[in-house]
Scaffold this motif. Structure first.
Motif, PDB file in Angstrom:
ATOM      1  N   ARG A 218       0.845  -1.189   0.000  1.00  0.00           N
ATOM      2  CA  ARG A 218       0.000   0.000   0.000  1.00  0.00           C
ATOM      3  C   ARG A 218       0.879   1.238   0.000  1.00  0.00           C
ATOM      4  NH1 ARG A 218      -5.136  -1.519   3.981  1.00  0.00           N
ATOM      5  NH2 ARG A 218      -5.823  -3.357   2.780  1.00  0.00           N
ATOM      6  N   ASN A 219       0.761   2.062   1.028  1.00  0.00           N
ATOM      7  CA  ASN A 219       1.551   3.285   1.076  1.00  0.00           C
ATOM      8  C   ASN A 219       2.668   3.198   2.112  1.00  0.00           C
ATOM      9  OD1 ASN A 219      -0.031   4.594  -0.883  1.00  0.00           O
ATOM     10  ND2 ASN A 219      -1.527   5.188   0.673  1.00  0.00           N
ATOM     11  N   VAL A 220       3.212   2.012   2.267  1.00  0.00           N
ATOM     12  CA  VAL A 220       4.271   1.785   3.248  1.00  0.00           C
ATOM     13  C   VAL A 220       5.473   1.152   2.560  1.00  0.00           C
ATOM     14  CG1 VAL A 220       4.948   0.569   5.347  1.00  0.00           C
ATOM     15  CG2 VAL A 220       2.670   1.566   5.176  1.00  0.00           C
ATOM     16  N   VAL A 221       6.643   1.718   2.815  1.00  0.00           N
ATOM     17  CA  VAL A 221       7.901   1.163   2.302  1.00  0.00           C
ATOM     18  C   VAL A 221       8.588   0.420   3.436  1.00  0.00           C
ATOM     19  CG1 VAL A 221      10.152   1.711   1.325  1.00  0.00           C
ATOM     20  CG2 VAL A 221       8.161   3.063   0.668  1.00  0.00           C
ATOM     21  N   ASN A 222       9.032  -0.783   3.166  1.00  0.00           N
ATOM     22  CA  ASN A 222       9.734  -1.596   4.162  1.00  0.00           C
ATOM     23  C   ASN A 222      11.222  -1.632   3.839  1.00  0.00           C
ATOM     24  OD1 ASN A 222       7.359  -2.730   5.727  1.00  0.00           O
ATOM     25  ND2 ASN A 222       6.826  -3.390   3.652  1.00  0.00           N
ATOM     26  N   ILE A 223      12.020  -1.141   4.770  1.00  0.00           N
ATOM     27  CA  ILE A 223      13.483  -1.186   4.654  1.00  0.00           C
ATOM     28  C   ILE A 223      14.006  -1.853   5.917  1.00  0.00           C
ATOM     29  CG2 ILE A 223      15.597   0.161   4.503  1.00  0.00           C
ATOM     30  CD1 ILE A 223      14.087   2.305   3.015  1.00  0.00           C
ATOM     31  N   GLY A 224      14.435  -3.093   5.782  1.00  0.00           N
ATOM     32  CA  GLY A 224      14.852  -3.836   6.970  1.00  0.00           C
ATOM     33  C   GLY A 224      13.688  -3.948   7.938  1.00  0.00           C
TER      34      GLY A 224
END
Length: 247
Positions: A218-224
């Protein structure tokens, strides 16, 4: 590299002192000096200037008002500001208009040089990032320097996973490092010096390294282990990047 400067102060002695300091500093170039902010604004509208040494309390148009006008201009080449004033109560307002530094009168040449060196480092980093964009930068120059406490720390660009606004500082999160680096600068400054083909602002409080994105939902970026929201103001540019990524 020479930094193009102007000095603005309604006090003749203070204006002459700042002008003298600029002229005796090898990496600064005094382009003009003004005893009022209105004339300075007219000059800035017609000439390219890198750095303004700006008094705050002046008649007709104050230095802070001039700074707000400059900060509101939509230009990639807005001049940076070092305030020179006898009043320390303006320090917080100075951060709001993204001032580079704040010299409290009376200040010595040593203090002046320290603030000017900070500006030199900023413009040098900016120049290096321009070289990266033009494909002329070497791998050894793929870095920036950040002020951390009382020293300048070299940070490799590919190690930065994301940058987070934190009060008057930024937290620079690094790959394989449990704790972020805390630097006295603004997210706006970081957005200017980081190469735009690798870094994107996705929220008023976050810049991400596009190479370190693990997944997007959705509107969430996952970095680690970090989940970073993409706010409405930055959604369109992020979606444009995602569409290129998917094609």
């Amino acid at each position: 590299m020479k930094i193009k400067c102007i000095a603005v102060d309604d006090e003749p002695l203070a204006l002459e002192l700042v002008s003298k300091f600029i002229e005796q500093t090898s990496f600064l170039s005094l382009e003009a000096k003004f005893d009022n902010a209105i004339q300075a604004l007219g000059y800035l509208n017609q000439h390219e200037v890198d750095l303004v040494f700006l008094d705050i309390q002046m008649p007709d148009l104050s230095g802070m008002e001039l700074a707000r006008i400059m900060d509101g201009k939509k230009s990639e080449k807005k001049p940076r500001i070092i305030f020179t004033t006898a009043y320390n109560q303006f320090a917080i307002e100075g951060y709001k208009v993204d001032a580079m530094d704040y010299l409290l009168k009376p200040f010595s040449y040593e203090e002046f040089l320290k603030a000017s060196t900070k500006a030199y480092q900023y413009f040098e980093n900016l120049s290096q990032q321009g070289s990266i964009k033009n494909g002329t930068n070497s791998k050894q120059e793929d870095y920036i320097f950040l002020k951390v406490e009382y020293q300048l720390v070299k940070i490799l660009l590919h190690d930065i996973t994301h940058v987070e606004a934190y009060k008057d500082y930024v937290k620079v999160h690094l790959k394989d490092k449990p704790n972020p680096i805390l630097s006295l600068t603004s997210l706006k400054n970081m957005e200017e010096i980081l190469p735009k083909e690798k870094f994107m602002r996705v929220h008023r409080s976050f810049i991400i390294n596009l190479d370190h994105i693990d997944s997007v939902s959705r509107n969430v970026v996952n970095i680690g282990n970090h989940q970073i929201s993409v706010s409405e103001n930055y959604k369109d540019s992020f979606l444009e990047f995602m569409n290129k990524w998917l094609t």
